[in-house]
Motif scaffolding. Structure first.
Motif, PDB file in Angstrom:
ATOM      1  N   THR A 114       0.834  -1.203   0.000  1.00 39.93           N
ATOM      2  CA  THR A 114       0.000   0.000   0.000  1.00 39.93           C
ATOM      3  C   THR A 114       0.868   1.252   0.000  1.00 39.93           C
ATOM      4  O   THR A 114       0.576   2.222  -0.702  1.00 39.93           O
ATOM      5  N   ALA A 115       1.939   1.239   0.770  1.00 42.13           N
ATOM      6  CA  ALA A 115       2.857   2.383   0.805  1.00 42.13           C
ATOM      7  C   ALA A 115       3.484   2.618  -0.560  1.00 42.13           C
ATOM      8  O   ALA A 115       3.677   3.765  -0.973  1.00 42.13           O
ATOM      9  N   ALA A 117       2.065   1.869  -3.463  1.00 46.55           N
ATOM     10  CA  ALA A 117       1.003   2.424  -4.304  1.00 46.55           C
ATOM     11  C   ALA A 117       0.765   3.889  -3.971  1.00 46.55           C
ATOM     12  O   ALA A 117       0.576   4.716  -4.862  1.00 46.55           O
ATOM     13  N   ASP A 118       0.800   4.222  -2.688  1.00 47.80           N
ATOM     14  CA  ASP A 118       0.604   5.612  -2.264  1.00 47.80           C
ATOM     15  C   ASP A 118       1.782   6.488  -2.652  1.00 47.80           C
ATOM     16  O   ASP A 118       1.639   7.686  -2.822  1.00 47.80           O
ATOM     17  N   GLY A 119       2.947   5.870  -2.795  1.00 46.82           N
ATOM     18  CA  GLY A 119       4.152   6.626  -3.115  1.00 46.82           C
ATOM     19  C   GLY A 119       4.352   6.878  -4.584  1.00 46.82           C
ATOM     20  O   GLY A 119       5.396   7.388  -4.993  1.00 46.82           O
ATOM     21  N   GLY A 120       3.387   6.517  -5.407  1.00 44.30           N
ATOM     22  CA  GLY A 120       3.485   6.808  -6.830  1.00 44.30           C
ATOM     23  C   GLY A 120       4.166   5.731  -7.647  1.00 44.30           C
ATOM     24  O   GLY A 120       4.504   5.929  -8.794  1.00 44.30           O
ATOM     25  N   THR A 122       3.217   3.397  -9.507  1.00 44.46           N
ATOM     26  CA  THR A 122       2.059   2.826 -10.190  1.00 44.46           C
ATOM     27  C   THR A 122       2.447   1.814 -11.259  1.00 44.46           C
ATOM     28  O   THR A 122       1.589   1.135 -11.790  1.00 44.46           O
TER      29      THR A 122
END
Length: 175
Positions: A114-115, A117-120, A122
């Motif tokens: 999740t971190a 994905a949240d950190g860009g 992608t």
């Protein structure tokens, strides 16, 4: 400047599967390798989140397996030819430690992905890490040693606090 973490990820995943070998034949080896590689990929991307970080580690080198081998009681390079151990110089101790923690703690692995994905990051959506996040029975059997919390505890503990700090930067850790 080279910013590709592939050599570091491959060497670290290889160290994990050599230190904690698969149970079974060729399919088990492939499944175990896939899980180790996914864990090492997540750990490496967390450890080296920017191109500058990745460039610096590829320029300076990740450090090798000396401490990891000592902690696990693995055989050192000794009298072996360089071709047999040169890949070990590309193993990153922190990435191996973080990967071990992710392999043995499903909640921590989910938090790490999740971190990312949240950190860009992608380019690698969470579905890319299915074997790490949701291993099936065949995956678990193949990587029984690689996912055994007691066996990986010495390696996972090496840099566990740093991983928690990376995943929860705004939450102070208890003393």
């Amino acid at each position: 400047m080279l910013t590709d973490l592939s050599p570091l990820i491959a060497a670290t995943a290889r160290w994990l599967t050599v230190a904690y070998p698969p149970s079974g034949g060729a399919l088990a080896a492939a499944l175990c390798e896939a899980q180790a590689r996914q864990a090492a990929t997540v750990a490496a991307r967390l450890r080296y989140p920017t191109e500058i970080d990745a460039g610096l580690v590829t320029l300076a080198g990740p450090g090798g397996t000396a401490r990891l081998d000592w902690v696990t009681g693995a055989e050192g390079t000794g009298e072996h030819p360089a071709e047999e151990w040169a890949w070990r110089t590309w193993v990153d101790e922190v990435v191996a430690s973080w990967a071990a923690a992710l392999l043995t703690d499903p909640e921590l692995a989910a938090l790490a992905v999740t971190a990312l994905a949240d950190g860009g990051h992608t380019a690698h959506p969470p579905a890319e890490y299915r074997r790490l996040l949701a291993p099936d029975d065949r995956d678990r059997r193949a990587a029984a040693l690689l996912r055994h919390p007691d066996l990986l505890a010495p390696v996972a503990a090496l840099h566990h606090d740093q991983l928690l700090a990376r995943l929860t930067p705004n939450h102070p850790l208890a003393a």
